[in-house]
Structure formats: C-alpha cells, structure tokens
Design an enzyme around this catalytic site. Structure first.
Site, PDB file in Angstrom:
ATOM      1  N   ASP A 111       5.045   9.304   1.770  1.00 52.35           N
ATOM      2  CA  ASP A 111       5.341   8.569   2.953  1.00 52.35           C
ATOM      3  C   ASP A 111       7.048   9.012   3.304  1.00 52.35           C
ATOM      4  OD1 ASP A 111       5.029   6.082   4.763  1.00 52.35           O
ATOM      5  OD2 ASP A 111       6.775   5.754   3.648  1.00 52.35           O
ATOM      6  N   HIS A 315      -3.399   5.266   3.509  1.00 49.06           N
ATOM      7  CA  HIS A 315      -2.001   5.869   3.371  1.00 49.06           C
ATOM      8  C   HIS A 315      -1.729   5.887   2.031  1.00 49.06           C
ATOM      9  CE1 HIS A 315       2.044   6.539   5.001  1.00 49.06           C
ATOM     10  NE2 HIS A 315       2.395   5.413   4.317  1.00 49.06           N
TER      11      HIS A 315
END
Length: 338
Positions: A111, A315
């Site tokens: 991320d 994610h």
C-alpha cells in the site's frame, strides 16, 4: 543507540526496538539473522501487518524488520503536515538501517509502504539493493499534479485521496468508532468482499470514492463480518494502536502528495534499476486503476524478475495470502545476487 524494550519470547523470537530520528523515534520489530529485509506497511495498518512474514523470513535465513511508519503505532507523530513528505519516510528507513548496524537492506512495501519502498530504492540505491512492491505498482514522477489526477479519477464522486486532503475531515469520520471503521475498510477491500452493486466495470473504484457530501464509510459493505484472514484479536490490535495514536499522522501521508511531486521533480520518469518484484491481487482496485503502471514495468522497473497477480486476492495481500506471498518473496530473495 537502538533500545530493546521487550524481551524475545525465545532467542529467535521477535524483538521490539527503536531507531532515533530528528523528530523522535521509529519503532520496529525484528526477527532472525542474515541479510536485512525491511518491511514497510500501508494505511491503515502497522508493523503487525507483516506478522506472517517475520517468522517465515527469519526461518529462510533473513533478518526481517517491520517498522511502524512515522505517525503510526509507537513511532513518533510530528505535528506538522510537511513532516510526512516522502523524503522524510526515506530518511526514516535510512535511520532504521543505521540503527540495525547494517550497510544495506532489501526493502518491501505494501500500500503506501510500496511507494515509500520504491522511493527508498530510487533515491538511495546504495543502501536499498532490491525492492518488492505489494498492491501498489511503481509509477514514476509525472507531469500532472497528483491532486489534479486524483480529482479526475473520482469522476462525479470524490476519490478517497481527495477526501483525505483536508485536515480533520476524515479524522471526524473515523475516530468516533475506530474499531467499526477499521472493520469496514478491511472487509470492504478484502478479496472476500462481494462487489459493490454499482461496480459495473469490476475495477473496485466504487469502494474508493466518496459520494458528494458523504463519508468513505458510506461505501463500506452492509455486512462487515470480518474476513477469514482477520481475527477479532487482530482487529483488537489495530484498534488499540489507532485509538492511542489517532489517525492524523497516518492521514498526513496523503496530504503530502503535491509536496512530494515538487520535491521529486528532478526524478521525473526515472526508472528503478535495482532488482524488483511486484505482487498484487486481481480483486484489488490499484491492480485495475494502475494497470498502465503495471504494463510499463519493462521501462520503469527494468530489473523486475517477477510480477504476480494472485487470483481472488484483495488489497491486504500479505495478510490475505500469507503462504503464497511468503513463497514468492523468499523465492525472489533467494534468487537475488549475493
């Protein structure tokens, strides 16, 4: 000098330490001996996001080091927004390396940690000799101001990074119910989440935009049952960290995207020449809205040795699929030049 604040459970177990920086300290957890692998988390997470990688990397012959990025957990939280610019995060990674007494490290990020890792390898290739990027691919500095690009990406709604720009706005949404908000974002961006009803393109962007006048949590799924990879104890840990620290330091990373663009203008279009690895999920929004960056890897990451998109993964790549990620990381590490 770095300080040991908690004893290892056993000689090979994880140890919590600190590195000094001008603004205070960076907290990190290390396990194992051998070449250093520095692990950098994203939003809204902590060193704990790498809990499944620490022991695996240590067992494979590496000194695994997972940091709390400045603004998170037990690391310092400077008050100035500008203290969270990319150059400061790169400097923090250098400080951790110095505290470890190591000359070089391999760096991996997930991320926001992926751009931090990428820029560490770009700006200090003498120290960071290889880079693994999870979820967010490398995209070199471009000609468009980031906030302008994000405004266009949101279309008729507000892209989440645009929503995060105003200090205090997202904090007012999150901090009254930290646990509930975290449960929503972890569940909503997981590969196990049902697609949003209006996600006709299948790119996950509708989870990343805010209705005009609304909140990001308006986009969370109605059912925020924890995904199988996240236990109640895991959520408790994250909640405790953010209830103590607040969200401002973490959100200030987003509030520096234009400042980074100015700081890094000299590197416009610059490739990362160090050996690289990319791991993403086919149900992760950045895999789709940054597809052009992935296609550009032959130019932007000329020493890339592997680009892997994990089927059914969302994610939170290294938490959702720890065994697969560990295998990909360790195989890549073993193949790096000595």
């Amino acid at each position: 000098m770095p300080q040991t604040t908690e004893p290892a459970d056993h000689p090979a177990g994880p140890v919590h330490r600190f590195a000094e920086i001008p603004e205070g300290r960076i907290h990190f957890v290390e396990q194992g001996t051998g070449p250093v692998v520095l692990l950098v988390h994203g939003f809204p997470e902590s060193w704990y996001s790498w809990r499944h990688q620490l022991a695996a990397l240590a067992a494979a012959g590496y000194r695994a080091v997972a940091i709390d990025v400045r603004g998170y957990g037990r690391s310092s939280k400077p008050s100035e927004v500008s203290a969270y610019r990319m150059l400061a995060h790169v400097a923090d990674n250098v400080a951790v390396l110095r505290a470890l007494g190591a000359e070089t490290a391999i760096i991996a990020g997930h991320d926001w940690g992926a751009p931090i890792a990428a820029h560490s390898a770009l700006l200090r290739p003498d120290l960071f000799t290889a880079v693994a990027l999870l979820s967010v691919p490398y995209a070199p500095h471009g000609a468009t101001r980031p906030t302008e690009a994000f405004a266009r990406l949101g279309g008729d709604e507000e892209f989440y990074i645009s929503y995060f720009q105003q200090p205090g706005r997202a904090e007012a949404e999150i901090e009254p119910d930290v646990r509930g908000w975290l449960a929503g974002v972890y569940a909503g961006l997981s590969g196990e989440a049902k697609p949003a009803a209006d996600d006709q393109d299948g790119n996950g962007l509708t989870r990343m935009t805010v209705p005009r006048g609304g909140k990001l949590s308006d986009r969370f799924p109605a059912d925020t049952t924890l995904p199988s990879w996240l236990t109640e104890a895991d959520l408790d840990y994250y909640t405790g960290e953010f209830e103590r620290s607040g969200l401002t330091g973490a959100l200030n990373r987003y509030r520096n995207v234009d400042r980074d663009w100015a700081d890094l203008a000299a590197w416009q279009g610059a490739p990362i020449t160090r050996p690289a690895l990319f791991i993403g999920g086919d149900r992760d929004a950045p895999t789709h809205w940054m597809a052009d960056a992935i296609k550009a890897f032959p130019v932007t990451l000329p020493a890339l040795s592997g680009s892997h998109i994990i089927e059914g993964c969302g994610h939170w790549v290294q938490q959702e699929r720890p065994d697969e990620v560990n295998r990909l990381l360790i195989d890549w590490l073993h193949g790096l030049p000595a």
